[in-house]
Design an enzyme around this catalytic site. Structure first.
Site, PDB file in Angstrom:
ATOM      1  CE1 TYR A 152      42.332  42.030  45.133  1.00  0.00           C
ATOM      2  CE2 TYR A 152      43.707  41.635  43.204  1.00  0.00           C
ATOM      3  CZ  TYR A 152      42.636  41.727  43.662  1.00  0.00           C
ATOM      4  OH  TYR A 152      41.568  41.312  42.804  1.00  0.00           O
ATOM      5  CD  GLU A 200      39.205  39.756  45.011  1.00  0.00           C
ATOM      6  OE1 GLU A 200      38.253  39.609  45.764  1.00  0.00           O
ATOM      7  OE2 GLU A 200      39.285  40.735  44.285  1.00  0.00           O
TER       8      GLU A 200
END
Ligand code: ADP
Ligand code: MG
Length: 385
Positions: free
Chosen positions: A109, A197
């Site tokens: 992530y 993101e």
């Protein structure tokens, strides 16, 4: 402003951030040809909507033949995609991204956003990718690293090393991460992004780093200097009433309640919403028609509120400072007369020519509820429902 994954990935490419090869297709395009052109023997067909969690909702399908690719695209383009972020009514899918399948070794992530607390960009990363970062942060906070970037210095090498370490990278992948992070930081700055993101960022079987998902959000107040980004806007993905309001230069945000609010000035709008909640109601929207609201903009704003089927009562709260109350009252009375008004409307007008305004409203054929002050207006609109 949000963009689609395929658009975000194109921007990533321009900034040297590795992404899989892919092609966006609409219902008119041949997915078979797109997949054939990409080559290989595994493809992923991905719904393009401005909402995450598509995988879990069935909007991301891995396929191993051209026939399957066609079938998957057909299914996705004919579904209403429901994810954790779309609400239960789901979202129509108008576009898919067909991309090459990547052999994944590990999902990570990575995100970058503006942190209001430290007034600086912050990079958030975790070895636990592919799942929702909020969950990871709540259950295993030790797996999440936050690295604040000092804006005057930019991203430093020791920081990229720290991030690579937190991601559990080794060997040449660490160098790839350094390059990716500095490119990402450059993208963030140069495009005036407010959020990037990548979930998941993956290490491939061959040990390369590649962005499998891409979410990009841009700061609305900086769009005036980015025509190339404004051109990527997809109106179909925006709330139609919010898009309409934006075109009219009205600050309008839809909320969950059922009392439509029309107010001039953001501070007064916030206070009005607070008061509605305080007396037991729930606002359907935030709407600031601007300090100098004209009769015309009042009429347009009124129409937008009326177009929301959830609105069961309306509260108009205008302070006549720059604008005169009688003009506003004229606009409201005209707008109300021009539409089929089925809900009660409570009006509180205060300031310049408030008395004339009251007379106009009382003379109108519409049965307005006139309130003398804000507290009374809030109580009246709640009881009018
Ligand atoms: P969302 O976050 O909306 O669910 P993602 O793009 O993150 O959508 O895709 C969900 C999952 O699908 C990823 O975590 C990854 O495991 C897999 N996936 C997505 N794109 C690819 C690809 N090009 N190759 C292989 N797997 C992929
Ligand atoms: Mg994702």
């Amino acid at each position: 402003m949000n963009v689609h994954e395929y658009q975000a990935k194109q921007i990533f490419r321009e900034f040297g951030i590795p992404v899989p090869n892919g092609k966006m297709c609409t219902r008119d395009d041949s997915v078979r040809e797109a997949a054939q052109e990409l080559g290989g023997d595994t493809w992923v067909v991905k719904a393009q909507v401005h909402a995450g969690g598509r995988g879990k909702g069935g909007g991301v399908r891995v396929v191993r033949s051209l026939e399957e690719a066609e079938k998957a695209a057909d299914d996705i383009l004919n579904m209403r995609l429901v994810t954790a972020q779309t609400g239960e009514e789901g979202r129509e899918v108008r576009k898919v991204l067909v991309e090459e399948g990547v052999a994944i070794q590990k999902e990570l992530y990575l995100s970058m956003l503006v942190d209001r607390a430290s007034n600086a960009p912050v990079i958030i990363c975790s070895e636990a990718g592919g799942m929702e970062i909020e969950e990871v942060a709540a259950e295993t906070p030790e797996k999440v690293l936050r690295e604040t970037v000092e804006p005057n210095l930019g991203l430093r090498t020791y920081q990229t090393r720290r991030i690579a370490q937190a991601l559990g990278l080794s060997g040449q992948t660490v160098r790839q991460a350094g390059k990716m992070l500095s490119n990402l930081y450059r993208l963030f700055q140069e495009t005036d992004a407010s959020m990037v993101e990548i979930n998941p960022l993956v290490v491939t079987e061959s040990g390369d780093l590649i962005a499998l998902d891409a979410k990009l959000q841009f700061e609305d107040n900086a769009l005036f200097r980015h025509d190339e980004i404004v051109a990527l806007r997809d109106i179909d993905e925006e709330d139609p009433l919010e898009a309409q309001a934006a075109e009219l230069n009205l600050s309008y945000i839809r909320l969950d309640g059922n009392i439509g609010c029309m107010v001039n000035g953001a501070g007064l709008a916030m206070a009005t919403m607070d008061l509605i909640q305080y007396v037991g109601g729930s606002p359907a929207n935030f709407l600031d028609v601007g300090g100098g609201a004209s009769a015309a903009s009042v009429e347009k704003a009124f129409r937008i509120i009326l177009a929301d089927p959830r609105v069961k009562a309306i509260l108009i709260n205008i302070f006549g400072g720059i604008v005169r109350c009688d003009r506003v009252a004229q606009g409201v009375a005209e707008a109300a007369g021009n539409v089929d008004l089925k809900v009660p409307v409570v009006v509180r007008l205060e300031g310049t020519n408030a008395e004339e305004a009251r007379e106009i409203l009382e003379a109108s054929t519409i049965d307005f509820v006139v309130a003398a002050n804000l507290r009374e207006a809030a109580e009246k609109v709640v009881s009018a429902m």
